[in-house]
Write an enzyme that holds these catalytic residues in place. Structure first.
Site, short mmCIF file in Angstrom:
data_model
loop_
_atom_site.label_atom_id
_atom_site.label_comp_id
_atom_site.label_asym_id
_atom_site.label_seq_id
_atom_site.Cartn_x
_atom_site.Cartn_y
_atom_site.Cartn_z
N CYS A 85 -9.09 75.43 18.17
CA CYS A 85 -9.24 75.61 16.72
C CYS A 85 -7.94 75.99 16.03
O CYS A 85 -7.90 76.05 14.80
CB CYS A 85 -10.32 76.66 16.45
SG CYS A 85 -11.99 76.03 16.70
N ASP A 108 -20.61 76.49 4.34
CA ASP A 108 -21.39 76.90 5.49
C ASP A 108 -20.91 76.19 6.75
O ASP A 108 -20.05 75.31 6.70
CB ASP A 108 -22.88 76.64 5.25
CG ASP A 108 -23.63 77.89 4.84
OD1 ASP A 108 -23.67 78.83 5.65
OD2 ASP A 108 -24.19 77.92 3.73
N ASP A 109 -21.53 76.54 7.89
CA ASP A 109 -21.07 76.03 9.17
C ASP A 109 -21.59 74.64 9.49
O ASP A 109 -21.00 73.92 10.29
CB ASP A 109 -21.50 77.00 10.28
CG ASP A 109 -20.81 78.34 10.14
OD1 ASP A 109 -19.58 78.38 10.30
OD2 ASP A 109 -21.48 79.33 9.84
N ASP A 156 -19.97 81.71 12.42
CA ASP A 156 -19.24 81.91 13.67
C ASP A 156 -17.74 82.01 13.35
O ASP A 156 -17.24 81.35 12.45
CB ASP A 156 -19.54 80.82 14.71
CG ASP A 156 -19.22 79.42 14.25
OD1 ASP A 156 -19.12 79.19 13.03
OD2 ASP A 156 -19.07 78.53 15.11
#
Length: 343
Positions: free
Chosen positions: A13, A46-47, A222
């Protein structure tokens, strides 16, 4: 001799585009007609996306892929899959199917690709899902991930912007993945530290999410590429609230604090700091600790804003299944200024 993946700059990431750059692009995209059944789209930060199919069922869709941050192909596949699956859990959903996303050099040994996909497949199975296919392209570098579909009840979605004043903050994994992996690349992290980072990255958030279903979670995300503080700002974006984080209550991976103190930091940390620091009041928090809070995580833990009446019970329920769960602060009323306060 076993072929190893050539380490890619900014793997995991840490390879993500910076939040500020990404937002400028998203803000310019054309908007089509409003669809009332699209319950969560990209405009909410949002995820994953959520689309209502019936009054009782909505589908949750996400995808994630990146270059490797470890040498072993099998381990990389497990990490990349766990990271992609995490977005379903962050929304409160249940994993159903996954598709492979593969970029791979045609001249590289196909056994390497097989090991990557084996690692990914095992994580999909552990999640209770089915690997249903995928797509690949020839590329100069290795990249791998998943497109994942899950299901959820439309009334039980975890949004990332629903935190309320008084909510308690719980984080389910330690920080420091980006720093430890960066240090390992240059030979500054021990094998034990890298093993701890790999263990964290390959742990599914499935087990934390299963504990949460019995309790009142007002917001959840997360912690991945934007770090604790970047993703923490998402919890405050609903308005009227800020995060108060007990800086010394946040746990780090072995050697992460020492490495951060030495200045061994991933490039993504600097992007995250540039994006979020104007909204953060650091107080007397040490610079190395701040750096860890900005550190981009790969397959990081869940950050939850929990109703204060349920927070202690959830924490006690988490500890047997998720020993790394931490109570790191609370949501407070926001009257202007910084949206995150480090105590």
């Amino acid at each position: 001799m076993e072929e190893k993946i050539v380490f890619c700059k900014g793997g995991g990431c840490t390879a993500k585009l910076g939040a500020g750059i990404l937002q400028r692009v998203l803000d310019r995209l054309p908007r089509g007609p409003v669809d009332g059944d699209l319950l969560v789209g990209y405009d909410s930060k949002d995820d994953a996306a959520v689309y209502r199919v019936t009054d009782d069922i909505a589908i949750v869709q996400t995808l994630d892929f990146f270059p490797p941050m470890v040498d072993d192909p099998y381990t990389f596949g497990r990490i990349a899959a766990a990271n992609a699956l995490s977005d379903i859990y962050a929304m409160g959903g249940e994993v159903k199917t996954a598709l492979n996303i593969v970029c791979f050099p045609e001249k590289m040994d196909l056994n390497v690709l097989g090991e990557i996909m084996r690692g990914g497949s095992e994580k999909v199975i552990e999640a209770g899902g089915t690997l249903a296919g995928g797509h690949s392209i020839a590329d100069s570098d290795v990249k791998y991930g998943l497109s994942v579909t899950g299901i959820i009840h439309p009334d039980r979605i975890y949004h990332n912007n629903g935190g309320r004043a008084g909510d308690k903050l719980i984080l389910t994994k330690p920080l420091g993945v980006g720093i430890v992996c960066t240090a390992a690349r240059v030979g500054e992290a021990s094998q034990e530290a890298l093993d701890a980072a790999v263990a964290s990255m390959t742990t599914l958030n499935k087990y934390a999410a299963a504990c949460c279903r019995r309790y009142d979670i007002h917001a959840c995300t997360d912690v991945t590429g934007f770090g604790l503080l970047g993703h923490g700002l998402e919890l405050a974006q609903g308005g009227g609230v800020a995060l108060e984080i007990d800086a010394k209550a946040v746990d780090f991976l072995p050697e992460a604090a020492e490495l951060a103190s030495m200045g061994i930091l991933p490039e993504g940390m600097y992007r995250n700091r540039a994006f979020a620091q104007d909204a953060v009041a650091p107080g007397e928090t040490e610079l190395w600790r701040q750096d860890l809070f900005y550190d981009p995580q790969t397959s990081g833990g869940l950050l939850m804003a929990v109703d204060p009446e349920d927070a202690e019970a959830l924490y006690q329920a988490l500890k047997p299944a998720v020993p790394s769960a931490q109570r790191i602060g609370e949501m407070a009323e926001w009257t202007g200024g910084a949206r995150i306060l480090l105590r």
